[in-house]
Scaffold this active site. Structure first.
Site, PDB file in Angstrom:
ATOM      1  N   TYR A 103       0.851  -1.198   0.000  1.00 49.08           N
ATOM      2  CA  TYR A 103       0.000   0.000   0.000  1.00 49.08           C
ATOM      3  C   TYR A 103       0.884   1.246   0.000  1.00 49.08           C
ATOM      4  O   TYR A 103       1.892   1.279   0.718  1.00 49.08           O
ATOM      5  CB  TYR A 103      -0.903   0.027   1.245  1.00 49.08           C
ATOM      6  CG  TYR A 103      -2.347  -0.194   0.892  1.00 49.08           C
ATOM      7  CD1 TYR A 103      -2.985   0.684   0.006  1.00 49.08           C
ATOM      8  CD2 TYR A 103      -3.068  -1.254   1.404  1.00 49.08           C
ATOM      9  CE1 TYR A 103      -4.308   0.484  -0.340  1.00 49.08           C
ATOM     10  CE2 TYR A 103      -4.386  -1.453   1.057  1.00 49.08           C
ATOM     11  CZ  TYR A 103      -5.005  -0.581   0.182  1.00 49.08           C
ATOM     12  OH  TYR A 103      -6.304  -0.765  -0.164  1.00 49.08           O
ATOM     13  N   GLU A 111      -0.591   4.804  -0.365  1.00 46.23           N
ATOM     14  CA  GLU A 111      -1.400   6.022  -0.559  1.00 46.23           C
ATOM     15  C   GLU A 111      -0.566   7.248  -0.212  1.00 46.23           C
ATOM     16  O   GLU A 111       0.258   7.210   0.689  1.00 46.23           O
ATOM     17  CB  GLU A 111      -2.651   5.966   0.316  1.00 46.23           C
ATOM     18  CG  GLU A 111      -3.677   5.005  -0.223  1.00 46.23           C
ATOM     19  CD  GLU A 111      -4.955   4.969   0.595  1.00 46.23           C
ATOM     20  OE1 GLU A 111      -5.192   5.888   1.387  1.00 46.23           O
ATOM     21  OE2 GLU A 111      -5.704   3.988   0.434  1.00 46.23           O
ATOM     22  N   ASP A 134      -7.244  15.040 -23.375  1.00 48.53           N
ATOM     23  CA  ASP A 134      -7.166  13.593 -23.141  1.00 48.53           C
ATOM     24  C   ASP A 134      -6.471  13.004 -24.370  1.00 48.53           C
ATOM     25  O   ASP A 134      -7.062  12.877 -25.442  1.00 48.53           O
ATOM     26  CB  ASP A 134      -8.597  13.061 -22.981  1.00 48.53           C
ATOM     27  CG  ASP A 134      -8.640  11.556 -22.795  1.00 48.53           C
ATOM     28  OD1 ASP A 134      -7.619  10.890 -23.034  1.00 48.53           O
ATOM     29  OD2 ASP A 134      -9.713  11.057 -22.419  1.00 48.53           O
ATOM     30  N   THR A 183      -3.836   7.339 -21.128  1.00 46.56           N
ATOM     31  CA  THR A 183      -3.599   5.982 -20.663  1.00 46.56           C
ATOM     32  C   THR A 183      -2.178   5.632 -21.096  1.00 46.56           C
ATOM     33  O   THR A 183      -1.558   6.350 -21.888  1.00 46.56           O
ATOM     34  CB  THR A 183      -4.576   4.968 -21.303  1.00 46.56           C
ATOM     35  OG1 THR A 183      -4.551   5.149 -22.712  1.00 46.56           O
ATOM     36  CG2 THR A 183      -5.983   5.155 -20.784  1.00 46.56           C
ATOM     37  N   LYS A 200      -2.170   2.191 -24.778  1.00 43.68           N
ATOM     38  CA  LYS A 200      -2.655   2.214 -26.168  1.00 43.68           C
ATOM     39  C   LYS A 200      -1.445   2.409 -27.090  1.00 43.68           C
ATOM     40  O   LYS A 200      -0.559   1.565 -27.095  1.00 43.68           O
ATOM     41  CB  LYS A 200      -3.718   3.295 -26.328  1.00 43.68           C
ATOM     42  CG  LYS A 200      -4.958   3.047 -25.444  1.00 43.68           C
ATOM     43  CD  LYS A 200      -6.057   4.042 -25.720  1.00 43.68           C
ATOM     44  CE  LYS A 200      -7.335   3.693 -24.980  1.00 43.68           C
ATOM     45  NZ  LYS A 200      -7.456   4.312 -23.655  1.00 43.68           N
ATOM     46  N   ARG A 228      -1.453  -1.499 -18.670  1.00 44.41           N
ATOM     47  CA  ARG A 228      -2.763  -0.850 -18.545  1.00 44.41           C
ATOM     48  C   ARG A 228      -2.699   0.137 -17.389  1.00 44.41           C
ATOM     49  O   ARG A 228      -2.376  -0.237 -16.264  1.00 44.41           O
ATOM     50  CB  ARG A 228      -3.852  -1.872 -18.247  1.00 44.41           C
ATOM     51  CG  ARG A 228      -3.991  -2.941 -19.301  1.00 44.41           C
ATOM     52  CD  ARG A 228      -5.289  -3.677 -19.127  1.00 44.41           C
ATOM     53  NE  ARG A 228      -6.377  -2.782 -19.453  1.00 44.41           N
ATOM     54  CZ  ARG A 228      -6.763  -2.502 -20.703  1.00 44.41           C
ATOM     55  NH1 ARG A 228      -6.163  -3.072 -21.725  1.00 44.41           N
ATOM     56  NH2 ARG A 228      -7.747  -1.675 -20.918  1.00 44.41           N
TER      57      ARG A 228
END
Ligand code: DSN
Length: 482
Positions: free
Chosen positions: A68, A70, A245, A274, A277, A283
Site C-alpha cells: 500500500y 497512498e 485527453d 492511458t 494504447k 494498462r
C-alpha cells in the site's frame, strides 16, 4: 541484450510462472496460455490495444503488488514505501522528460481515473482554493456548515465543454450517462456535418456562449489530428482551463509524430492519458500538468483514487524508458503511415470512411454502405479472425449499441511489424468479409440489427490469408510455452 537471449529468458520465465499458477488454479494457467494463442492468431485492429514488451509484462508480476502506498512520493500514509518512492520517481521522471511536461503524476489506474483526477484538480485550483482564500479558511474542515454547503454547491455547478461521443469524443468528456456529465453542467461540440472535421470556429462560438470552466479536447474515435494551439486560444478567450485527453495518441506524441500545434502537452493546462494504447505500456493512466496545477493533481490519491498499483507504476517506468528510445519514433511514424495505407486500401475498394481518411492511428469505417450495422460487421469480422470494435459514426442512426461503424487502429499490428502491403491486404480481407455478410431478420421477420449470415467459406479463406501474414510477423518471437 540480444533478441534471442530475451526470448529464451522470457520463455523460461513464463513456462515456470504458468507451472506455479497451474499448481493452484489450472484453469487460469490454461486461459493465460490460450490468450496468447488467440492474440497470436488474430488480426488485432482495436485502436486502443497494443502488445506491451516482455519487460513491461514481467515487471507487473511482482511483490510491489502487495504494498500500500497512498499519498505521494516521500509523503505516504503508510510506512515502508522507500522502494515505491523509487519506482514512482523514475516513472514520473521518464514521463516529464519524454513529454517535456513540467509535472507528471503516474498513479491513475486507468484513463477514466486520470480524467477524474484532472477534473478534481481543476475544480480545486479554480473553485475550491479561491473560495477558501475568500472565506479566510486554510482547508474545508475549517468552514462553517453554511460556507461548506455554499462551496459544495459551487463545486457542483461548474461547466464543461467536451467533444460529443458520436463525433469521436470519450464518455468522460461530458457524456450525460457518465459521471462527467453529472459532475458538470455540460455541453458538447461535434464535427462539421459535411466534412466530419472539427470546426474550430463552431467550437469557439459555443465556448463564447456557454463560458465553460473546462474545455476538454482529445478523442477516442476521431481519425484526424487536432490543433491544440487553437483549442488553447479558444480556452484563453473564455477563461477556461484546457484539458486534453491524449489517451489514444500518446504514442504519436511520444514518438514526435505530433509536434508543434499538434502536441497537446505545451498547450493544455492538464493533459491526461492511458499508458497501454499507442504508448505500448501497461494498462494504466497518467496526468501531465503545468506547474500551477501540480499540487492539486498530486492529491489524486487518496482524494480521488485508491492506493496506487506500484507494480503497474514500475511497468510504466519500463515502458516510458522504452518510449524514450529512438526506435520508438520509427514505430510511431509507422503507426501513422500504416493508418494511411489502411485508409487508402479501403478507399480504393469503394468503402466509406468518416472524414474521408485519416492522419492519425485510426480509421472509422462506415459500414452502412454494406447494408450492415456496426454490431453485425464486428461479429462477422470476429468469425473471420479480425478483432475490431463497433463504433458510432457522427449522428449515428443506430445509436451507441448497434452503431453504423467499425473503428480500426494500427498500433498493435505495427508492433508486430506489419507495413504498407499487409495493411492494404487487411483492407481487402475486411471488405471481402463485409461484402459477403448478409443482415439477418428477427423472429417476427423484421430486419435485425444484430444477426447476420457470413457466406460459406469466407471465414476460412480470410483466416488462411491472415495466418500467412501473422506467421511472417510473429508475436513475441521465440516465446515458447510448450
Ligand atoms: N476503451 C477505450 C477505447 O477503446 O477507446 C476508451 O475508454
Amino acid at each position: 541484450m540480444s533478441d534471442d537471449r530475451t526470448s529464451a529468458l522470457t520463455s523460461s520465465a513464463y513456462q515456470q510462472a504458468l507451472e506455479v499458477i497451474a499448481s493452484v488454479e489450472p484453469r487460469i494457467a490454461e486461459a493465460t496460455r490460450q490468450e496468447l494463442v488467440d492474440q497470436r492468431g488474430s488480426l488485432k485492429l482495436i485502436a486502443s490495444e497494443n502488445y506491451a514488451s516482455p519487460a513491461v509484462l514481467l515487471t507487473m508480476g511482482t511483490w510491489f503488488s502487495d504494498k500500500y502506498a497512498e499519498g505521494t512520493i516521500g509523503h505516504r500514509f503508510y510506512a515502508g514505501c522507500q522502494n515505491v518512492d523509487t519506482v514512482e520517481s523514475v516513472a514520473a521522471e521518464h514521463a516529464r522528460e519524454l513529454f517535456s511536461a513540467p509535472y507528471a503524476y503516474v498513479q491513475p489506474h486507468s484513463g477514466i481515473d486520470a480524467n477524474l483526477v484532472a477534473f478534481w484538480s481543476i475544480l480545486a485550483h479554480r473553485v475550491e482554493t479561491p473560495a477558501l482564500e475568500r472565506l479566510g479558511a486554510k482547508n474545508v474542515n475549517e468552514l462553517t456548515e453554511e460556507d461548506w454547503e455554499g462551496l459544495r454547491h459551487e463545486l457542483g455547478n461548474q461547466r464543461l465543454l467536451g467533444m460529443s461521443l458520436d463525433a469521436g469524443g470519450h464518455l468522460t468528456h461530458g457524456f450525460r450517462p457518465n459521471i462527467s456529465g453529472k459532475m458538470f453542467h455540460q455541453q458538447q461540440y461535434g464535427t462539421d456535418p459535411e466534412t466530419g472535421l472539427l470546426d474550430y470556429e463552431a467550437v469557439a462560438a459555443k465556448a463564447r456562449e456557454f463560458k465553460p470552466l473546462v474545455i476538454v479536447a482529445g478523442y477516442s474515435a476521431y481519425p484526424r489530428r487536432v490543433n491544440f494551439a487553437k483549442m488553447r486560444e479558444i480556452a484563453d478567450e473564455v477563461g477556461a482551463t484546457l484539458m486534453v485527453d491524449m489517451a489514444h495518441f500518446a504514442g504519436l506524441v511520444a514518438g514526435k509524430v505530433f509536434t508543434g500545434d499538434e502536441d497537446p502537452v505545451p498547450h493544455a493546462h492538464v493533459t491526461t492519458t492511458t499508458t497501454h494504447k499507442s504508448l505500448r505500456g501497461p494498462r494504466g493512466g497518467m496526468v501531465l500538468a503545468q506547474e500551477e496545477y501540480a499540487a492539486d493533481v498530486d492529491r489524486g490519491c487518496p482524494m480521488v483514487l485508491g492506493g496506487p498499483l506500484s507494480h503497474v507504476m514500475a511497468a510504466k517506468a519500463v515502458a516510458l524508458a522504452e518510449a524514450r528510445r529512438l526506435e520508438f519514433r520509427t514505430y510511431a511514424q509507422q503507426i501513422a503511415d500504416n493508418a494511411q495505407s489502411l485508409a487508402a486500401g479501403f478507399l480504393s475498394r469503394g468503402a466509406n470512411l468518416v472524414t474521408g481518411g485519416t492522419d492519425n492511428h485510426l480509421v472509422l469505417l462506415d459500414v452502412s454502405s454494406f447494408g450492415l450495422t456496426g454490431r453485425q460487421a464486428e461479429s462477422a469480422l470476429l468469425d473471420a479472425g479480425v478483432v475490431t470494435n463497433r463504433n458510432s459514426v457522427p449522428r449515428d442512426p443506430n445509436g451507441a449499441w448497434y452503431t453504423s461503424g467499425i473503428r480500426l487502429g494500427t498500433p498493435a499490428l505495427t508492433t508486430r511489424g506489419f507495413g504498407h502491403d499487409e495493411f492494404d491486404a487487411v483492407a481487402e480481407l475486411i471488405v471481402h468479409v463485409l461484402q459477403n455478410t448478409q443482415p439477418g431478420t428477427t423472429k417476427d421477420g423484421r430486419p435485425s440489427r444484430a444477426s447476420y449470415t457470413l457466406g460459406e467459406g469466407v471465414a476460412a479463406k480470410v483466416k488462411d490469408a491472415s495466418a500467412e501474414m501473422l506467421d511472417r510477423h510473429p508475436l513475441y518471437p521465440g516465446l515458447d510455452l510448450a
